[in-house]
Design a protein around this motif. Structure first.
Motif, PDB file in Angstrom:
ATOM      1  N   LEU A 100      -8.997  -6.838 -13.543  1.00 44.76           N
ATOM      2  CA  LEU A 100      -8.131  -6.025 -12.522  1.00 44.76           C
ATOM      3  C   LEU A 100      -9.138  -5.496 -11.333  1.00 44.76           C
ATOM      4  O   LEU A 100      -8.844  -5.670 -10.060  1.00 44.76           O
ATOM      5  CB  LEU A 100      -7.464  -5.164 -12.930  1.00 44.76           C
ATOM      6  N   LEU A 104      -8.581  -6.636  -7.432  1.00 43.13           N
ATOM      7  CA  LEU A 104      -8.054  -5.834  -6.446  1.00 43.13           C
ATOM      8  C   LEU A 104      -9.151  -5.371  -5.468  1.00 43.13           C
ATOM      9  O   LEU A 104      -8.878  -5.409  -4.253  1.00 43.13           O
ATOM     10  CB  LEU A 104      -7.872  -4.389  -7.089  1.00 43.13           C
ATOM     11  N   LYS A 108      -8.108  -6.315  -1.935  1.00 44.40           N
ATOM     12  CA  LYS A 108      -8.431  -5.230  -0.905  1.00 44.40           C
ATOM     13  C   LYS A 108      -9.405  -5.065  -0.220  1.00 44.40           C
ATOM     14  O   LYS A 108      -9.852  -4.078   0.398  1.00 44.40           O
ATOM     15  CB  LYS A 108      -7.779  -3.889  -1.563  1.00 44.40           C
ATOM     16  N   VAL A 126      -5.683  -6.956   7.517  1.00 35.96           N
ATOM     17  CA  VAL A 126      -4.282  -6.627   6.911  1.00 35.96           C
ATOM     18  C   VAL A 126      -4.249  -7.306   5.613  1.00 35.96           C
ATOM     19  O   VAL A 126      -4.825  -8.708   5.569  1.00 35.96           O
ATOM     20  CB  VAL A 126      -3.263  -7.499   7.788  1.00 35.96           C
ATOM     21  N   SER A 127      -4.046  -6.464   4.903  1.00 32.03           N
ATOM     22  CA  SER A 127      -4.069  -7.172   2.928  1.00 32.03           C
ATOM     23  C   SER A 127      -2.631  -7.577   2.783  1.00 32.03           C
ATOM     24  O   SER A 127      -1.686  -7.121   3.511  1.00 32.03           O
ATOM     25  CB  SER A 127      -4.448  -6.040   2.400  1.00 32.03           C
ATOM     26  N   LYS A 128      -2.498  -8.309   1.603  1.00 33.43           N
ATOM     27  CA  LYS A 128      -1.267  -8.635   0.959  1.00 33.43           C
ATOM     28  C   LYS A 128      -0.597  -7.406   0.272  1.00 33.43           C
ATOM     29  O   LYS A 128      -1.225  -6.559  -0.281  1.00 33.43           O
ATOM     30  CB  LYS A 128      -1.715  -9.785  -0.062  1.00 33.43           C
ATOM     31  N   ASP A 129       0.785  -7.598   0.679  1.00 34.14           N
ATOM     32  CA  ASP A 129       1.583  -6.449  -0.488  1.00 34.14           C
ATOM     33  C   ASP A 129       1.419  -7.120  -1.692  1.00 34.14           C
ATOM     34  O   ASP A 129       2.030  -8.321  -1.875  1.00 34.14           O
ATOM     35  CB  ASP A 129       3.049  -6.577   0.065  1.00 34.14           C
ATOM     36  N   LEU A 130       0.690  -6.763  -2.707  1.00 35.76           N
ATOM     37  CA  LEU A 130       0.758  -7.132  -4.125  1.00 35.76           C
ATOM     38  C   LEU A 130       2.161  -7.382  -4.610  1.00 35.76           C
ATOM     39  O   LEU A 130       2.137  -8.569  -5.371  1.00 35.76           O
ATOM     40  CB  LEU A 130      -0.275  -6.082  -4.674  1.00 35.76           C
ATOM     41  N   ASP A 131       3.011  -6.571  -4.421  1.00 42.85           N
ATOM     42  CA  ASP A 131       4.322  -6.973  -5.053  1.00 42.85           C
ATOM     43  C   ASP A 131       5.172  -8.168  -4.595  1.00 42.85           C
ATOM     44  O   ASP A 131       6.138  -8.833  -4.721  1.00 42.85           O
ATOM     45  CB  ASP A 131       5.293  -5.859  -5.031  1.00 42.85           C
ATOM     46  N   SER A 132       4.526  -9.078  -3.389  1.00 41.87           N
ATOM     47  CA  SER A 132       4.898 -10.118  -3.095  1.00 41.87           C
ATOM     48  C   SER A 132       4.239 -11.397  -3.584  1.00 41.87           C
ATOM     49  O   SER A 132       4.380 -12.464  -3.175  1.00 41.87           O
ATOM     50  CB  SER A 132       4.648 -10.230  -1.464  1.00 41.87           C
ATOM     51  N   ARG A 150      -1.223  -5.527 -16.980  1.00 47.14           N
ATOM     52  CA  ARG A 150      -1.739  -4.675 -15.767  1.00 47.14           C
ATOM     53  C   ARG A 150      -1.113  -5.383 -14.386  1.00 47.14           C
ATOM     54  O   ARG A 150      -0.688  -4.506 -13.504  1.00 47.14           O
ATOM     55  CB  ARG A 150      -3.042  -4.793 -15.775  1.00 47.14           C
ATOM     56  N   LYS A 152       1.742  -6.642 -13.846  1.00 46.01           N
ATOM     57  CA  LYS A 152       3.076  -6.394 -13.920  1.00 46.01           C
ATOM     58  C   LYS A 152       3.268  -5.094 -13.171  1.00 46.01           C
ATOM     59  O   LYS A 152       4.256  -4.895 -12.474  1.00 46.01           O
ATOM     60  CB  LYS A 152       3.796  -6.689 -15.183  1.00 46.01           C
ATOM     61  N   ALA A 153       2.300  -4.132 -13.497  1.00 48.70           N
ATOM     62  CA  ALA A 153       2.459  -2.751 -12.774  1.00 48.70           C
ATOM     63  C   ALA A 153       2.319  -2.731 -11.545  1.00 48.70           C
ATOM     64  O   ALA A 153       2.886  -1.624 -10.792  1.00 48.70           O
ATOM     65  CB  ALA A 153       1.556  -1.829 -13.815  1.00 48.70           C
ATOM     66  N   PHE A 154       1.865  -3.817 -10.768  1.00 51.72           N
ATOM     67  CA  PHE A 154       1.643  -3.794  -9.325  1.00 51.72           C
ATOM     68  C   PHE A 154       2.843  -4.680  -9.071  1.00 51.72           C
ATOM     69  O   PHE A 154       2.671  -4.940  -7.712  1.00 51.72           O
ATOM     70  CB  PHE A 154       0.380  -4.642  -9.020  1.00 51.72           C
ATOM     71  N   GLY A 155       3.771  -4.981  -9.708  1.00 45.01           N
ATOM     72  CA  GLY A 155       5.004  -5.730  -9.082  1.00 45.01           C
ATOM     73  C   GLY A 155       4.833  -7.302  -9.074  1.00 45.01           C
ATOM     74  O   GLY A 155       5.601  -7.899  -8.301  1.00 45.01           O
TER      75      GLY A 155
ATOM     76  N   ASP B  97      -1.690   0.752  -4.381  1.00 43.63           N
ATOM     77  CA  ASP B  97      -2.523  -0.643  -4.729  1.00 43.63           C
ATOM     78  C   ASP B  97      -3.772  -0.162  -4.117  1.00 43.63           C
ATOM     79  O   ASP B  97      -4.878  -0.552  -5.019  1.00 43.63           O
ATOM     80  CB  ASP B  97      -1.741  -1.820  -4.098  1.00 43.63           C
ATOM     81  N   LYS B 149       2.115   4.904 -12.376  1.00 44.94           N
ATOM     82  CA  LYS B 149       2.834   3.746 -13.041  1.00 44.94           C
ATOM     83  C   LYS B 149       1.818   2.705 -13.322  1.00 44.94           C
ATOM     84  O   LYS B 149       1.443   2.152 -14.367  1.00 44.94           O
ATOM     85  CB  LYS B 149       3.686   3.116 -12.254  1.00 44.94           C
ATOM     86  N   ARG B 150       0.658   2.628 -12.094  1.00 49.68           N
ATOM     87  CA  ARG B 150      -0.220   1.681 -12.506  1.00 49.68           C
ATOM     88  C   ARG B 150      -1.332   2.040 -13.457  1.00 49.68           C
ATOM     89  O   ARG B 150      -1.622   1.363 -14.272  1.00 49.68           O
ATOM     90  CB  ARG B 150      -0.803   1.221 -11.093  1.00 49.68           C
ATOM     91  N   ALA B 153      -0.639   1.550 -17.142  1.00 50.78           N
ATOM     92  CA  ALA B 153      -0.768   0.095 -17.400  1.00 50.78           C
ATOM     93  C   ALA B 153      -2.225  -0.050 -18.186  1.00 50.78           C
ATOM     94  O   ALA B 153      -2.326  -1.082 -18.833  1.00 50.78           O
ATOM     95  CB  ALA B 153      -0.388  -0.829 -16.581  1.00 50.78           C
ATOM     96  N   LEU B 281      -1.907  -0.856   5.488  1.00 51.15           N
ATOM     97  CA  LEU B 281      -2.264  -1.942   6.448  1.00 51.15           C
ATOM     98  C   LEU B 281      -2.045  -3.148   5.779  1.00 51.15           C
ATOM     99  O   LEU B 281      -2.743  -3.874   5.570  1.00 51.15           O
ATOM    100  CB  LEU B 281      -3.516  -2.197   7.521  1.00 51.15           C
TER     101      LEU B 281
END
Lengths: 323, 323
Positions: A100, A104, A108, A126-132, A150, A152-155, B97, B149-150, B153, B281
């Motif tokens: 992890l 991460l 990030k 611009v970073s990714k939305d982790l839950d996507s 682990r 899963k806790a980030f969606g 995140d 929550k994170r 985990a 961002l």
């Protein structure tokens, strides 16, 4: 009185730990007086020179590895009747934590920001939305499961990949290696497989070219699961992808100062994040590995089924170990 | 027809998003034709020059901030009858995140390894077992909860700190700021508080000296919650501690190239990990903030209670904003 041969000299506190789990055992440590009587070998890769040892252990019935990975055992020298158990499980939480941290850091951009900010260069990305994201974990064993929990806790959507493709709790889905390799996907791919005949160079030119770009690949297993030349080309062609790894092709697994046989040929690439095989090197790791291993030896001695028994055919005629 | 004034010019797709939630509203954008009629200000810190604007908005009743932090509003110019709502919630997952990325980078030494490994220097460190750690999250709002929550985990003990100390779901325990500040603890401390009169320089010389060493402090809130000189001394005296932060004392909150008023005086310290205020961002951040803000405006227009209403007394006579 069971006789257990160790291939290293434990500290006093390590001995105490082992005696707690195996109070009746006799431990034979280097320099060994009597190789022939020991039925059990408790093996640490700290001193991996087993080639001279194993052929002389005439009564050997069981090898317990402290570590999860057993790829560096001299498989061709191990008689067929000897059971080999991996130390899998003892380190899973620590290794998952490192996976992890690498994932991460890559998603990030932390090491890149760190170097830029130290030069007072504010270069925001611009970073990714982790839950996507969809994460694919190669390996659904105890390390793979700990990583899945682990993520899963980030969606994230979390897919496991295993040889069988059988569903496993904690994963949203499990695919077979064959299916995933023919049509690979995943925004984040975490390699958490043992290195064996099937996984050697599993991430090769074909897989990487089908995968395409803007991916993060994390490796906390063994470097040789990835074909280095193919990775190098892929990283050069896909500058928005990152390879973040704790394991390297030319490292020697040793707690002696690590000797690098050749320079790592991808280390100069900007999209590579590197750590020096330290996933398992935590405060309580040694203690946990020793206790787990000794509990497994006790299981064997009491006539039960040890955990983590290795399928020997996975390690026969492996391309990385010709001795 | 409700009239909503924006202090920036949105893109076409941003407009479409806003109209989806507020189909009947009329949006007034710069250069403004009519400041007096708008009852609502939807405020982005991208163009923070509100000083000339607010006194001329004679009908202003409601200010909605796109962002969670409202510390940079010109509080002394806002009439008492105007309700101010924070954009808290829209960005919580993304900010959490980033908090985890900074925390794990520090706990697993990633940026340090990265620089060493790039020079072919294999310097292995023993890291903490994360499931043996106590994490303290300053702030139990939506960002604090997402961080909790994170961290759960990873098996950490997770304590929240809030003004009241009231228990909150998702935390193993919640302590009051007063109690924690008088006897601070935590292997990992994550700052996730709004900057206000109470939190300004909350992490000062007293707290840091009581805290002692071998800690990781992560800041994804506002730099000014930490007293910089005290931090600098603490980091120098405790080289095994790390400060990992996304926010800095001299940044300007702007998506224009960020102007740093003075060099950050702790950036040369080896135990500092830095990112350039990028937690929020992400690919979908703007979309999520706009939608959340417009939903809150709709709540206000329909006579309901908007979410995230700010207590104005928290921002009166604040030491960082004397205008």
């Amino acid at each position: 009185m069971p006789k257990i041969l160790l291939n290293w000299v434990p500290t006093q506190s390590d001995f105490e730990l082992m005696r707690k789990t195996l109070p009746d055992a006799e431990f034979e440590v280097p320099p060994w007086q009597n190789l022939e009587e020991a039925e059990i070998l408790l093996y640490s890769p700290k001193t991996p020179d087993l080639d001279a040892l194993i052929p002389n252990m005439k009564n050997l019935r069981f090898i317990q590895s402290l570590m999860a990975g057993v790829d560096h055992l001299p498989w061709s020298l191990i008689p067929n009747n000897v059971i080999v158990a991996s130390g899998s499980g003892a380190n899973s939480e620590a290794v998952a934590d490192m996976a992890l941290a690498l994932a991460l850091s890559a998603l990030k951009f932390i090491p890149f920001y760190q170097n830029e900010m130290k030069m007072d260069l504010w270069k925001r990305r611009v970073s990714k939305d982790l839950d996507s994201l969809t994460a694919v974990i190669l390996g659904t064993g105890s390390i793979g499961k700990a990583i899945a929990k682990r993520l899963k806790a980030f969606g994230m959507q979390v897919v496991g990949v295993s040889r069988s493709g059988n569903q496993v709790e904690g994963f949203d889905n499990v695919a077979s290696s064959a299916d995933w390799s023919s049509e690979p996907y995943g925004d984040l791919i975490v390699i958490a497989l043992p290195l064996n005949r099937d996984s050697y160079h599993m991430i090769d030119k074909d897989v990487l070219s089908r995968l395409g770009g803007t991916r993060v690949i994390v490796n906390i297993a063994r470097a040789a699961i990835v074909e280095p030349q193919a990775l190098k080309v892929w990283l050069q062609e896909n500058p928005t992808s990152v390879y973040a790894s704790d394991v390297w092709w030319n490292e020697k697994l040793s707690l002696q100062p690590v000797v690098v046989e050749q320079p790592i040929s991808i280390s100069y690439l900007p999209n590579v994040i590197m750590s020096p095989h330290t996933a398992g090197l935590t405060e309580y790791a040694q203690e946990r590995m020793l206790t787990t291993s000794c509990e497994n030896i006790r299981r064997f001695l009491e006539g039960g089924q040890p955990l983590g028994i290795v399928r020997k055919e996975d390690y026969s005629q492996t391309p990385w170990n010709e001795n």
